[in-house]
Design a protein around this motif. Sequence first.
Motif, PDB file in Angstrom:
ATOM      1  N   GLU A   1     -12.322  23.570  11.544  1.00 45.82           N
ATOM      2  CA  GLU A   1     -13.328  23.340  12.573  1.00 45.82           C
ATOM      3  C   GLU A   1     -14.059  22.020  12.364  1.00 45.82           C
ATOM      4  O   GLU A   1     -14.429  21.346  13.332  1.00 45.82           O
ATOM      5  N   TRP A   2     -14.255  21.631  11.120  1.00 48.80           N
ATOM      6  CA  TRP A   2     -14.985  20.404  10.835  1.00 48.80           C
ATOM      7  C   TRP A   2     -14.088  19.179  10.887  1.00 48.80           C
ATOM      8  O   TRP A   2     -14.450  18.138  11.446  1.00 48.80           O
ATOM      9  N   ALA A   3     -12.901  19.267  10.323  1.00 44.76           N
ATOM     10  CA  ALA A   3     -12.066  18.085  10.130  1.00 44.76           C
ATOM     11  C   ALA A   3     -11.260  17.703  11.366  1.00 44.76           C
ATOM     12  O   ALA A   3     -11.001  16.511  11.581  1.00 44.76           O
TER      13      ALA A   3
ATOM     14  N   LEU B   1     -22.035  15.096   8.150  1.00 46.26           N
ATOM     15  CA  LEU B   1     -22.527  15.391   6.798  1.00 46.26           C
ATOM     16  C   LEU B   1     -23.397  16.632   6.772  1.00 46.26           C
ATOM     17  O   LEU B   1     -23.421  17.368   5.774  1.00 46.26           O
ATOM     18  N   ARG B   2     -24.110  16.897   7.838  1.00 41.92           N
ATOM     19  CA  ARG B   2     -24.964  18.084   7.884  1.00 41.92           C
ATOM     20  C   ARG B   2     -24.146  19.369   7.943  1.00 41.92           C
ATOM     21  O   ARG B   2     -24.530  20.371   7.355  1.00 41.92           O
ATOM     22  N   TRP B   3     -23.033  19.336   8.641  1.00 36.45           N
ATOM     23  CA  TRP B   3     -22.215  20.549   8.816  1.00 36.45           C
ATOM     24  C   TRP B   3     -20.929  20.512   7.992  1.00 36.45           C
ATOM     25  O   TRP B   3     -19.993  21.257   8.263  1.00 36.45           O
ATOM     26  N   ALA B   4     -20.874  19.643   6.997  1.00 35.07           N
ATOM     27  CA  ALA B   4     -19.652  19.504   6.208  1.00 35.07           C
ATOM     28  C   ALA B   4     -19.388  20.768   5.398  1.00 35.07           C
ATOM     29  O   ALA B   4     -20.321  21.464   4.968  1.00 35.07           O
ATOM     30  N   PRO B   5     -18.127  21.109   5.162  1.00 33.98           N
ATOM     31  CA  PRO B   5     -17.811  22.281   4.322  1.00 33.98           C
ATOM     32  C   PRO B   5     -18.232  22.039   2.880  1.00 33.98           C
ATOM     33  O   PRO B   5     -18.056  20.946   2.341  1.00 33.98           O
TER      34      PRO B   5
ATOM     35  N   THR C   1     -13.826  16.063  -1.554  1.00 34.52           N
ATOM     36  CA  THR C   1     -12.783  15.056  -1.391  1.00 34.52           C
ATOM     37  C   THR C   1     -12.380  14.917   0.064  1.00 34.52           C
ATOM     38  O   THR C   1     -12.161  13.800   0.563  1.00 34.52           O
ATOM     39  N   LEU C   2     -12.304  16.048   0.779  1.00 33.51           N
ATOM     40  CA  LEU C   2     -11.962  16.004   2.199  1.00 33.51           C
ATOM     41  C   LEU C   2     -13.021  15.254   3.001  1.00 33.51           C
ATOM     42  O   LEU C   2     -12.698  14.414   3.855  1.00 33.51           O
ATOM     43  N   VAL C   3     -14.305  15.540   2.723  1.00 31.53           N
ATOM     44  CA  VAL C   3     -15.387  14.880   3.451  1.00 31.53           C
ATOM     45  C   VAL C   3     -15.374  13.387   3.179  1.00 31.53           C
ATOM     46  O   VAL C   3     -15.504  12.551   4.099  1.00 31.53           O
TER      47      VAL C   3
ATOM     48  N   LEU D   1     -14.559  10.820   6.408  1.00 29.75           N
ATOM     49  CA  LEU D   1     -15.657   9.946   6.810  1.00 29.75           C
ATOM     50  C   LEU D   1     -15.469   8.524   6.296  1.00 29.75           C
ATOM     51  O   LEU D   1     -15.920   7.567   6.936  1.00 29.75           O
ATOM     52  N   GLY D   2     -14.825   8.363   5.151  1.00 30.42           N
ATOM     53  CA  GLY D   2     -14.555   7.012   4.661  1.00 30.42           C
ATOM     54  C   GLY D   2     -13.622   6.247   5.582  1.00 30.42           C
ATOM     55  O   GLY D   2     -13.837   5.060   5.862  1.00 30.42           O
ATOM     56  N   VAL D   3     -12.571   6.923   6.067  1.00 27.03           N
ATOM     57  CA  VAL D   3     -11.665   6.282   7.021  1.00 27.03           C
ATOM     58  C   VAL D   3     -12.395   5.947   8.314  1.00 27.03           C
ATOM     59  O   VAL D   3     -12.193   4.876   8.901  1.00 27.03           O
ATOM     60  N   LEU D   4     -13.279   6.853   8.776  1.00 31.05           N
ATOM     61  CA  LEU D   4     -14.036   6.597  10.004  1.00 31.05           C
ATOM     62  C   LEU D   4     -14.957   5.381   9.842  1.00 31.05           C
ATOM     63  O   LEU D   4     -15.058   4.545  10.750  1.00 31.05           O
ATOM     64  N   CYS D   5     -15.621   5.268   8.703  1.00 31.73           N
ATOM     65  CA  CYS D   5     -16.485   4.109   8.465  1.00 31.73           C
ATOM     66  C   CYS D   5     -15.671   2.818   8.412  1.00 31.73           C
ATOM     67  O   CYS D   5     -16.089   1.784   8.960  1.00 31.73           O
ATOM     68  N   LEU D   6     -14.519   2.875   7.764  1.00 34.50           N
ATOM     69  CA  LEU D   6     -13.685   1.681   7.659  1.00 34.50           C
ATOM     70  C   LEU D   6     -13.199   1.225   9.030  1.00 34.50           C
ATOM     71  O   LEU D   6     -13.210   0.026   9.350  1.00 34.50           O
ATOM     72  N   LEU D   7     -12.764   2.178   9.867  1.00 39.78           N
ATOM     73  CA  LEU D   7     -12.319   1.818  11.205  1.00 39.78           C
ATOM     74  C   LEU D   7     -13.478   1.348  12.084  1.00 39.78           C
ATOM     75  O   LEU D   7     -13.290   0.498  12.961  1.00 39.78           O
ATOM     76  N   THR D   8     -14.671   1.887  11.843  1.00 33.23           N
ATOM     77  CA  THR D   8     -15.834   1.437  12.617  1.00 33.23           C
ATOM     78  C   THR D   8     -16.195   0.002  12.271  1.00 33.23           C
ATOM     79  O   THR D   8     -16.695  -0.749  13.126  1.00 33.23           O
ATOM     80  N   LEU D   9     -15.935  -0.413  11.046  1.00 32.80           N
ATOM     81  CA  LEU D   9     -16.160  -1.818  10.692  1.00 32.80           C
ATOM     82  C   LEU D   9     -15.264  -2.740  11.515  1.00 32.80           C
ATOM     83  O   LEU D   9     -15.656  -3.870  11.855  1.00 32.80           O
ATOM     84  N   VAL D  10     -14.066  -2.261  11.844  1.00 33.77           N
ATOM     85  CA  VAL D  10     -13.197  -3.047  12.719  1.00 33.77           C
ATOM     86  C   VAL D  10     -13.810  -3.164  14.113  1.00 33.77           C
ATOM     87  O   VAL D  10     -13.739  -4.221  14.756  1.00 33.77           O
TER      88      VAL D  10
END
Length: 581
Positions: free
Chosen positions: A308-310, A372-376, A384-386, A390-399
């Motif tokens: 549900e989260w990922a 982050l508030r609703w993370a498992p 590790t999943l979170v 989120l790390g990939v999302l931040c990296l792509l947002t930098l693009v």
Amino acid sequence: MSDHTSEESRPEKSPERSAPAGPDGPAGPAARPQDPPPEPPGAVPEPPRIPAYAHQGGQQRPPNPGQPRRTQAPAPARSLLRAAEPAAMRTATLWSVLATAVLSASLLGDGLGPNLLIIAVPAALGAFFAARAAGRRLRPWTAFWAVGGLALLSVPALRDAGWPTFLAVVSAVAMGSLALHGSRSWLGVFLGSIGLFGSIAGGLGWGGRGVRERTAASRGRLGVAFRATAVAVVLLIVFGTLFASADAAFADVLGNLVPDVSVSSAPWRLFLFVLGLIGALAAAYTAAAPVRWDGVTVGPGKSRGRLEWALPLIVLDLLFAVFMAIQLTVLLGGYDKVMAETDLSYSQYARQGFWQLLWATLLTLLVIALALRWAPRGRGSDRTLVRGVLGVLCLLTLVVVASALRRMDLYVDAYGLTRLRLSVAAMELWLGVVLVLIMAAGVFGARLLPRAVAASGAVAVLAFGLISPDGLIAEQNVQRYRQHHSIDIDYLRGLSADAVPALDTLPEPLRSCALRDIERLLRDTDEPWYATSWGEVRARDILRKRALGDPAGACGSVRTGGEGGERGGDGDDQYDPYDPY
């Protein structure tokens, strides 16, 4: 807990008088140690034994673990956050507050400049004396917020433009409030940056009590100080007037040093006095009894399952990856190919997506906060999943941030730099810094993240003011004119005095047309030294060395149309290049 002082004053008991022996001995049932022995006739009764703590200023008696505790009414939430009421205001704090109020009334009425730094010094000293009296220690983050706030107040002293000055002053107040409260959490940093306003009422009451205590204890000394001050003021006025009338140079120097206080400006000066008094009292009161905003906590959200989260975030990552792939294709294939396929002009493609990409960056930060508030949080692998998603999302947002800045660069290259374009580009750049800090927090821990984000915002505002935005805008537009012979004189003449050094390099008649309004404004205003910025002083010096030509007749020949010429723009683009965007 026993009180040793009271035990030493008690008469010693002999074993024989402790209790009569019963049939079972001294410890038998017949012995009644709880009953006092009968007193002989005519004996003086022994006074009640009062512990020493009952005589010490009415202090509360230590609790007896054998007795049930009395239920007390719950304390208000604000009293739990704020420390105990501070002690009486010390003399050093009182004089610092009064100096802040007097300087505010004397210096702030003529404008903003170095006077803000001058007024901030006694206000900071008052807060320091109050904090030291309360036993507070100077911590590294407190020193950072305090130094950062004072550094931000240097922007009005250096730059003449009003918009970076406004941002710097607001940020300086927020930094000072954080220095006084010392918050760490997200909510604590936010509330701590505006918490100074919540101490206004308490600071006024605290200051009133301090003044009453001192006037009651030293009425004679206050009278002496008042008479001495009155005589000194009279002597300064009399002899200062005589010397000013005797020498014009002394009169000019005295006029620049002494504030011009007239009867018509008395209400305004009184308002500034009250404003400085309230601000200094609130700062000192907060330093003596800060509100611990970190005590206001928000419970963690309900943990969601992995799927549900990922799943929504992975889909968002894929969307960002597709956008990044297209952006790389554009960079490799060139913008001409994209414009040919989309039937867009150069400027249309440049301005088409900047605002959308800016909103995408802001919404991504909101998505990260909610995720982050609703993370498992059930198993060890959830972390590790979170971090991964989120790390990939931040990296792509930098693009996305880089793409938005590239589009703004194209648009500025086509139509020139303006205040709004520079502001939103700086904001987009700061959002990229925030994303980098979030990624670093995922690796090294998020304990310092709230304060790091606030510190990055303060540094960004300080850098924005120090680079001289109006000067940068003028310099970029002058450079475009040298390359493309396209410039918007109508827009540039509305800049501040910070733009004078760059506009002074334009050829005539463009130079006189661009500087006409700025020169008139500087000529009509005669501000004292404490309300004059360095940028204004430099502009006056440049205009004094090289006078303007006849702008009335020369500026009429300068084209200000929307299609090429001196204004710039594409001939087939019907969009006004100098609208608010």
